[in-house]
Design a protein around this motif. Structure first.
Motif, PDB file in Angstrom:
ATOM      1  N   ARG A 176       0.844  -1.187   0.000  1.00  0.00           N
ATOM      2  CA  ARG A 176       0.000   0.000   0.000  1.00  0.00           C
ATOM      3  C   ARG A 176       0.886   1.247   0.000  1.00  0.00           C
ATOM      4  N   LYS A 177       0.630   2.134  -0.946  1.00  0.00           N
ATOM      5  CA  LYS A 177       1.393   3.380  -1.040  1.00  0.00           C
ATOM      6  C   LYS A 177       0.437   4.555  -1.078  1.00  0.00           C
ATOM      7  N   LYS A 178       0.871   5.657  -0.471  1.00  0.00           N
ATOM      8  CA  LYS A 178       0.099   6.881  -0.503  1.00  0.00           C
ATOM      9  C   LYS A 178       0.718   7.844  -1.509  1.00  0.00           C
ATOM     10  N   ASP A 179      -0.115   8.722  -2.049  1.00  0.00           N
ATOM     11  CA  ASP A 179       0.406   9.730  -2.968  1.00  0.00           C
ATOM     12  C   ASP A 179       1.480  10.553  -2.260  1.00  0.00           C
ATOM     13  N   MET A 180       2.569  10.837  -2.969  1.00  0.00           N
ATOM     14  CA  MET A 180       3.664  11.599  -2.377  1.00  0.00           C
ATOM     15  C   MET A 180       3.447  13.090  -2.649  1.00  0.00           C
ATOM     16  N   ALA A 181       2.999  13.801  -1.646  1.00  0.00           N
ATOM     17  CA  ALA A 181       2.792  15.239  -1.769  1.00  0.00           C
ATOM     18  C   ALA A 181       4.101  15.969  -1.497  1.00  0.00           C
ATOM     19  N   PRO A 182       4.366  17.092  -2.183  1.00  0.00           N
ATOM     20  CA  PRO A 182       5.575  17.877  -1.898  1.00  0.00           C
ATOM     21  C   PRO A 182       5.677  18.275  -0.428  1.00  0.00           C
ATOM     22  N   GLU A 183       4.524  18.493   0.233  1.00  0.00           N
ATOM     23  CA  GLU A 183       4.554  18.852   1.661  1.00  0.00           C
ATOM     24  C   GLU A 183       5.172  17.734   2.496  1.00  0.00           C
ATOM     25  N   ALA A 184       4.900  16.478   2.114  1.00  0.00           N
ATOM     26  CA  ALA A 184       5.481  15.355   2.856  1.00  0.00           C
ATOM     27  C   ALA A 184       6.990  15.311   2.671  1.00  0.00           C
ATOM     28  N   VAL A 185       7.449  15.575   1.450  1.00  0.00           N
ATOM     29  CA  VAL A 185       8.891  15.587   1.201  1.00  0.00           C
ATOM     30  C   VAL A 185       9.540  16.737   1.965  1.00  0.00           C
ATOM     31  N   GLU A 186       8.877  17.887   1.994  1.00  0.00           N
ATOM     32  CA  GLU A 186       9.414  19.037   2.723  1.00  0.00           C
ATOM     33  C   GLU A 186       9.559  18.724   4.208  1.00  0.00           C
ATOM     34  N   GLN A 187       8.581  18.019   4.786  1.00  0.00           N
ATOM     35  CA  GLN A 187       8.694  17.666   6.197  1.00  0.00           C
ATOM     36  C   GLN A 187       9.813  16.658   6.433  1.00  0.00           C
ATOM     37  N   LEU A 188       9.954  15.702   5.507  1.00  0.00           N
ATOM     38  CA  LEU A 188      11.098  14.787   5.612  1.00  0.00           C
ATOM     39  C   LEU A 188      12.407  15.555   5.567  1.00  0.00           C
ATOM     40  N   ALA A 189      12.485  16.505   4.639  1.00  0.00           N
ATOM     41  CA  ALA A 189      13.716  17.285   4.479  1.00  0.00           C
ATOM     42  C   ALA A 189      14.012  18.105   5.731  1.00  0.00           C
ATOM     43  N   ARG A 190      12.967  18.681   6.319  1.00  0.00           N
ATOM     44  CA  ARG A 190      13.179  19.466   7.544  1.00  0.00           C
ATOM     45  C   ARG A 190      13.608  18.565   8.695  1.00  0.00           C
ATOM     46  N   ASN A 191      12.993  17.382   8.793  1.00  0.00           N
ATOM     47  CA  ASN A 191      13.438  16.422   9.815  1.00  0.00           C
ATOM     48  C   ASN A 191      14.876  15.987   9.550  1.00  0.00           C
ATOM     49  N   GLY A 192      15.201  15.827   8.265  1.00  0.00           N
ATOM     50  CA  GLY A 192      16.571  15.466   7.908  1.00  0.00           C
ATOM     51  C   GLY A 192      17.557  16.533   8.315  1.00  0.00           C
ATOM     52  N   ARG A 193      17.173  17.791   8.146  1.00  0.00           N
ATOM     53  CA  ARG A 193      18.048  18.890   8.574  1.00  0.00           C
ATOM     54  C   ARG A 193      18.217  18.873  10.093  1.00  0.00           C
ATOM     55  N   THR A 194      17.141  18.614  10.809  1.00  0.00           N
ATOM     56  CA  THR A 194      17.227  18.521  12.270  1.00  0.00           C
ATOM     57  C   THR A 194      18.153  17.387  12.681  1.00  0.00           C
ATOM     58  N   TYR A 195      18.102  16.278  11.919  1.00  0.00           N
ATOM     59  CA  TYR A 195      18.852  15.077  12.309  1.00  0.00           C
ATOM     60  C   TYR A 195      20.320  15.154  11.906  1.00  0.00           C
ATOM     61  N   PHE A 196      20.603  15.553  10.636  1.00  0.00           N
ATOM     62  CA  PHE A 196      22.020  15.592  10.244  1.00  0.00           C
ATOM     63  C   PHE A 196      22.378  16.789   9.365  1.00  0.00           C
TER      64      PHE A 196
END
Length: 429
Positions: A176-196
């Motif tokens: 099962r996959k959900k549509d990939m919204a740019p907002e979801a990628v942006e949140q991943l990217a922001r979490n990524g910045r927080t992490y590394f």
């Protein structure tokens, strides 16, 4: 009295007789090489056995006595030595053999000829009893290849039982996959910045905007990344000179050229050493990137001096860490804030990203393809960008043109710009 044929000889010894037949080969001294079988009590039966062996020799289906006695462990050595697969495939096959197949048959001291249908079923039962379904299926696949390759030199036919589809069709469950919204990628990217750090922010947008495989991103180095590439390309293959010149005229940081990343390798472990290997399916390719991502990469490379475009927290290669567990899970699933006097590395809280919570990192690559499909790009341009071979006439006659790449850049940039508009509206600025 011994019964004699041109190539078959019957000899009585005590109460039984032995049949000898010419193997079709000669000894070093020029004499014929014979094979034999004893224990017969009926001379006609023994003679027919010899005639059957001559028939098999003439038709190429005969298994020599010494070959039929080959131990399974010896055949596994020969099979492994003859492998010619990609690095990861060979590593997987070797692991299956050394951890599951060899120990089982070595304990039984079994020859290849001993593995008949019943022995095959016994091993299958053992494997399914000790391993999960997916792992057991993989082990049986490798054993099937090993036994199939033993035909006809070591065994006449393979004991592998092929699954035949009978009865009602049963559809395999699909992830099962959900549509990939740019907002979801942006949140991943922001979490990524927080992490590394900034590398984390750029990492996730690069994967979403290029569809690169994780190991290709882990192994991306400066000389293959915008703005350095293609001017910094090592040009290691003399047969690729034409491609190097075409890339220099098509991509780069100069005006009129398209910003791009070159996928030339991935990182994987071989033994205990992390090294470079060709990308999966040898899918080297050039990937145009939208202007916003080009600017992100320029700023990222200015911010550190590592050879890796996306360095790990400690500065090394992301391929050397368990990225899925240590990085991806807290970034996708969310993590609590780390603070206090005893916390060595404080960190802000990271919200979960519902689209990817509990899901695989690889789905970012899947999402990129969905974006390309939604934007209506040509199938050949999409599959080439994903690193897939396009079969048939389309794969032979088609090529990725500059207008195709410009269209991909334009649509990806538009997604980013629409996202920024929505974010500004939400923030009220």
């Amino acid at each position: 009295m011994a019964r004699i044929d041109q190539h078959v000889h019957i000899e009585w010894r005590g109460g039984t007789c032995r049949v000898k037949w010419w193997s079709g080969e000669y000894l070093p001294n020029g004499r014929k090489r014979y094979e034999s079988k004893g224990g017969f009590t009926d001379e006609e039966e023994a003679f027919r056995h010899g005639q059957d062996k001559l028939y098999e020799i003439r038709h190429g289906t005969h298994v020599k006595n010494r070959d039929g006695a080959t131990l399974m462990t010896d055949w596994l050595d020969d099979w492994l030595a003859a492998m010619d697969h990609a690095h990861l495939t060979e590593r997987q096959y070797r692991s299956v053999i050394e951890n599951h197949i060899r120990p089982y048959f070595k304990k039984q001291n079994a020859s290849v000829a001993d593995i008949d249908v019943l022995a095959y079923r016994a091993f299958k039962k053992h494997v399914h009893k000790t391993l999960k379904e997916g792992s057991a299926r993989n082990v049986m696949m490798v054993l099937g290849m090993v036994l199939d390759d033993a035909v006809p030199r070591l065994i006449k036919t393979s004991p592998v039982e092929r699954t035949r589809r009978r009865g009602k069709f049963k559809k395999k469950p699909k992830e099962r996959k959900k549509d990939m919204a740019p907002e979801a990628v942006e949140q991943l990217a922001r979490n990524g910045r927080t992490y590394f750090g900034d590398a984390g922010y750029a990492f996730f947008w690069t994967m979403a905007m290029t569809g690169m495989r994780p190991s290709e991103l882990y192994g991306l180095t400066r000389e293959y990344c915008y703005p350095n590439w293609p001017a910094s390309d090592p040009r290691l293959d003399p047969d690729e000179e034409e491609r190097y010149e075409d890339d220099a005229a098509r991509y780069g940081a100069a005006d009129g050229l398209m910003p791009a990343i070159r996928v030339e390798r991935q990182v994987q472990y071989e033994g205990s050493e992390l090294g470079f290997f060709p990308p999966k399916y040898h899918s080297s390719r050039s990937l145009v990137i939208p202007p916003f991502l080009a600017s992100l990469l320029v700023d990222l490379l200015k911010s550190h001096d590592s050879k890796w475009v996306f360095p790990a927290i400690q500065g090394g290669c992301l391929g050397a860490v368990n990225f899925d567990y240590k990085y991806w899970r807290p970034i996708a699933d969310g993590a609590e804030e780390r603070s206090g006097p005893r916390v060595r590395k404080p960190r802000q809280a990271m919200p979960a990203v519902p689209t990817f919570k509990g899901k695989r990192l690889y789905l970012l690559r899947h999402g990129h393809k969905s974006w390309l499909d939604e934007d209506g790009h040509s199938k050949f341009a999409i599959e080439s960008r994903m690193g897939h071979e396009v079969p048939g006439v389309e794969g032979i006659y088609s090529s990725v043109t500059v207008p195709m790449e410009q269209a991909i850049m334009k649509k990806l940039q538009e997604r980013w710009e629409l996202l920024q508009e929505r974010l500004r509206e939400e923030s009220g600025s």
